[in-house]
Scaffold this motif. Structure first.
Motif, PDB file in Angstrom:
ATOM      1  N   HIS A  97      -1.053 -13.764  17.307  1.00 25.27           N
ATOM      2  CA  HIS A  97       0.142 -12.924  17.192  1.00 25.27           C
ATOM      3  C   HIS A  97       0.536 -12.847  15.722  1.00 25.27           C
ATOM      4  N   GLY A  98       0.814 -11.639  15.251  1.00 17.96           N
ATOM      5  CA  GLY A  98       1.206 -11.444  13.852  1.00 17.96           C
ATOM      6  C   GLY A  98       0.074 -11.059  12.927  1.00 17.96           C
ATOM      7  N   ASP A  99      -1.168 -11.138  13.390  1.00 15.61           N
ATOM      8  CA  ASP A  99      -2.290 -10.696  12.549  1.00 15.61           C
ATOM      9  C   ASP A  99      -2.284  -9.175  12.442  1.00 15.61           C
ATOM     10  N   THR A 100      -2.645  -8.666  11.281  1.00 14.78           N
ATOM     11  CA  THR A 100      -2.751  -7.228  11.056  1.00 14.78           C
ATOM     12  C   THR A 100      -4.225  -6.854  10.988  1.00 14.78           C
ATOM     13  N   ILE A 101      -4.596  -5.873  11.803  1.00 15.82           N
ATOM     14  CA  ILE A 101      -6.001  -5.469  11.928  1.00 15.82           C
ATOM     15  C   ILE A 101      -6.211  -4.104  11.280  1.00 15.82           C
ATOM     16  N   ARG A 102      -7.227  -4.035  10.446  1.00 18.05           N
ATOM     17  CA  ARG A 102      -7.701  -2.758   9.904  1.00 18.05           C
ATOM     18  C   ARG A 102      -9.141  -2.589  10.366  1.00 18.05           C
ATOM     19  N   VAL A 103      -9.679  -1.376  10.221  1.00 18.43           N
ATOM     20  CA  VAL A 103     -11.005  -1.098  10.769  1.00 18.43           C
ATOM     21  C   VAL A 103     -11.867  -0.350   9.764  1.00 18.43           C
ATOM     22  N   ARG A 104     -13.127  -0.743   9.728  1.00 13.35           N
ATOM     23  CA  ARG A 104     -14.157  -0.047   8.945  1.00 13.35           C
ATOM     24  C   ARG A 104     -15.237   0.394   9.925  1.00 13.35           C
ATOM     25  N   THR A 105     -15.659   1.644   9.805  1.00 12.76           N
ATOM     26  CA  THR A 105     -16.742   2.184  10.633  1.00 12.76           C
ATOM     27  C   THR A 105     -17.922   2.520   9.749  1.00 12.76           C
ATOM     28  N   GLU A 106     -19.104   2.163  10.220  1.00 16.44           N
ATOM     29  CA  GLU A 106     -20.349   2.558   9.558  1.00 16.44           C
ATOM     30  C   GLU A 106     -21.173   3.363  10.549  1.00 16.44           C
ATOM     31  N   ILE A 107     -21.770   4.445  10.077  1.00 15.85           N
ATOM     32  CA  ILE A 107     -22.696   5.205  10.909  1.00 15.85           C
ATOM     33  C   ILE A 107     -24.072   4.580  10.694  1.00 15.85           C
TER      34      ILE A 107
END
Length: 157
Positions: A97-107
């Protein structure tokens, strides 16, 4: 913002998605309740104190859904015919709880559809990354993506 077409999703393309999400206790409790996952490691603070983590973990399937969802506006919104499945999913670090998630996508790769002229299959790799730059979700999946060349362009006025 519309997604990308098959022709635009070239192997090697990397997208760092602008949307980030701080995961809350409510997110976790609601997801566990809706999916009937009553594991005490997600819901019971007293039980979790004695776990190897010392606190409750966020449900990993919620994280997979969040990571995948964050990618939609930049990759597949309006340009996909469907998610064909996940080939591999890993959760190398826990989410709290409280973690911030970002996302990276690779093709990773792509190929023409063998059964449809209007689309092709694209292989995506999505990485969920927390505020400490740790990968918390690593998901490989395939999507059936429309070809721009088969979409009717709106008539000029």
């Amino acid at each position: 913002m519309p997604g990308l077409y098959f022709e635009e999703l070239e192997p090697g393309l990397v997208i760092d998605h602008a949307t980030r999400r701080t995961v809350t206790e409510t997110d976790n409790i609601l997801f566990c309740s809706m999916t009937l996952n009553l594991a005490p490691l997600h819901l019971d603070a007293e039980y979790s104190k004695d776990s190897i983590y010392g606190e409750r973990l966020v449900n990993s399937l919620y994280i997979l859904g969040l990571v995948t969802g964050i990618t939609v506006p930049d990759t597949t919104q309006g340009t996909t015919l469907g998610n064909l499945g996940f080939q591999e999913v890993k959760f190398p670090k826990p989410v709290f709880h409280g973690d911030t998630i970002r996302v990276r996508t690779e093709i990773v790769s792509k190929r023409e559809s063998q059964s449809r002229d209007d689309s092709g299959i694209v292989y995506f790799r999505h990485y969920g990354i927390n505020q400490r730059d740790e990968i918390v979700c690593d998901a490989a999946r395939a999507g059936l993506m429309l070809k721009r060349s088969t979409v009717d362009e709106p008539a000029s006025v």
